[in-house]
Design a protein around this motif. Structure first.
Motif: not given
Length: 367
Positions: A288-300, A159-167
């Motif tokens: 899981x379905x929302x992520x796979x349909x809407x967020x996947x790819x370089x820019x979902x 990932x070129x940038x990411x957010x997880x929890x508070x970081x």
């Protein structure tokens, strides 16, 4: 002050940038380049690189999606460097770089010139990066929003940038560059501001949406609102596509291809969003379905649709209407419909969501 960190505190906002993984990682890359044996390469990674907070943030990030730890990350890098065998391919059937191909490109470029990584890091340290990004983010946040971010500059290749929890993580291997090889500081500032915007919005959600239960049923609405705002106001990807097309960065090239594909079928995506928002609200599809349909790819496609929704609201009703959505994303469809109907009265042809669905979303409490 901890070596390897930069702090900014301003009007209640607090931003920390940690460089420690890159500092250790550059030393490690020089060891590999200088021909140390495999045992020493592994030992230094496990004892010096893996314990850094930045490396731990990468592990936490991908543990959300797969089995992932120091061993998996070490192999991930070694495969990219060609030091262990892999069955992954660098290009797809259309000769485009795969995610592995991009990873291979980034790590092998770093191996060829670890000193370049050090120079890039020093240039980032010298730039007025954090202050500029915070100023940009605050322009499109509610006045009461507080921004608190802990950024880790890392060497990743995923990932070129990411957010997880508070970081937040920012991959120096995928640092956007100008055609002359200099850092595209403007692009980096936009990326940092995007992530700061997310934390400012989360501050508002805690204030205005604390009593809402089962927010997972609003997962698609939340992503459309929360990604659409910074993409539209901060990244301005749609307007900047012609410039991004000229980039030599494989990640930016992949972003451009995704945007072109999604924009070409934007009317269909609106209809699909109405369907999936309803299914999500009814509990018939989950995260899981929302992520796979809407967020996947370089820019979902959620990024493209979300920014288009926000653009209609902004152009027809103004920033204040968008800030109402920032405080409570349940208002997204109601506010958008108001803007779309106004646009249509002036001769435009904007999609309008079902009023019944818009009201259901706006009044959802999860109880």
């Amino acid at each position: 002050m901890v070596y390897g960190e930069h702090h900014l505190t301003k009007n209640g906002d607090h931003v920390v940038v940690d460089f420690s993984m890159v500092e250790k990682g550059v030393l490690w890359l020089r060891m590999i380049r200088d021909g140390v044996d495999d045992q020493a390469v592994r030992a230094y990674f496990m004892h010096e690189v893996a314990p850094t907070a930045g490396c731990k943030s990468i592990i936490r990030h991908w543990q959300r999606f797969m089995e992932w730890g120091n061993e998996e990350f070490f192999r991930f890098i070694m495969e990219a460097l060609g030091r262990v065998p892999t069955e992954e391919v660098a290009r797809d059937e259309n000769r485009n770089l795969t995610s592995f191909g991009r990873r291979q490109f980034f790590w092998q470029e770093a191996m060829r010139d670890p000193d370049r990584i050090s120079r890039d890091l020093e240039e980032l340290r010298a730039a007025n990066l954090v202050d500029s990004a915070l100023t940009l983010a605050k322009k499109c946040l509610p006045e009461e929003a507080i921004v608190r971010n802990h950024f880790f500059i890392v060497l990743f290749g995923g990932s070129s940038a990411y957010a997880v929890g508070d970081v937040n993580g920012f991959d120096l291997l995928q640092l956007p560059k100008q055609p002359d090889g200099s850092i595209d500081i403007d692009n980096v500032i936009r990326t940092f501001a995007h992530e700061m915007h997310h934390t400012g919005v989360r501050f508002c959600h805690k204030r205005y949406m604390s009593g809402i239960r089962h927010k997972e049923r609003l997962g698609l609405v939340a992503r459309l609102a929360n990604e659409g705002m910074p993409i539209y106001y901060i990244n301005q990807t749609r307007e900047r596509l012609p410039m991004l097309e000229k980039s030599l960065n494989p990640t930016q090239q992949a972003d451009v291809q995704d945007w072109k594909r999604h924009l070409a079928r934007l009317p269909e995506i609106y209809a699909e969003a109405e369907r999936d928002i309803r299914l999500n609200l009814d509990g018939k599809i989950g995260d899981e379905e929302v992520m796979s349909r809407w967020m996947m790819g370089s820019q979902g496609q959620a990024y493209v649709l979300g920014s288009d929704l926000v653009s209609v609201i902004d152009l027809q009703l103004g920033l204040d209407a968008v800030l109402d959505v920032a405080r409570d994303y349940r208002q997204l469809l109601l506010v958008y419909n108001r803007a779309a109907k106004k646009a249509n009265r002036s001769g435009l042809s904007c999609f309008v969501f079902s009023d019944e669905l818009a009201n259901r979303v706006a009044n959802f409490t999860g109880r």
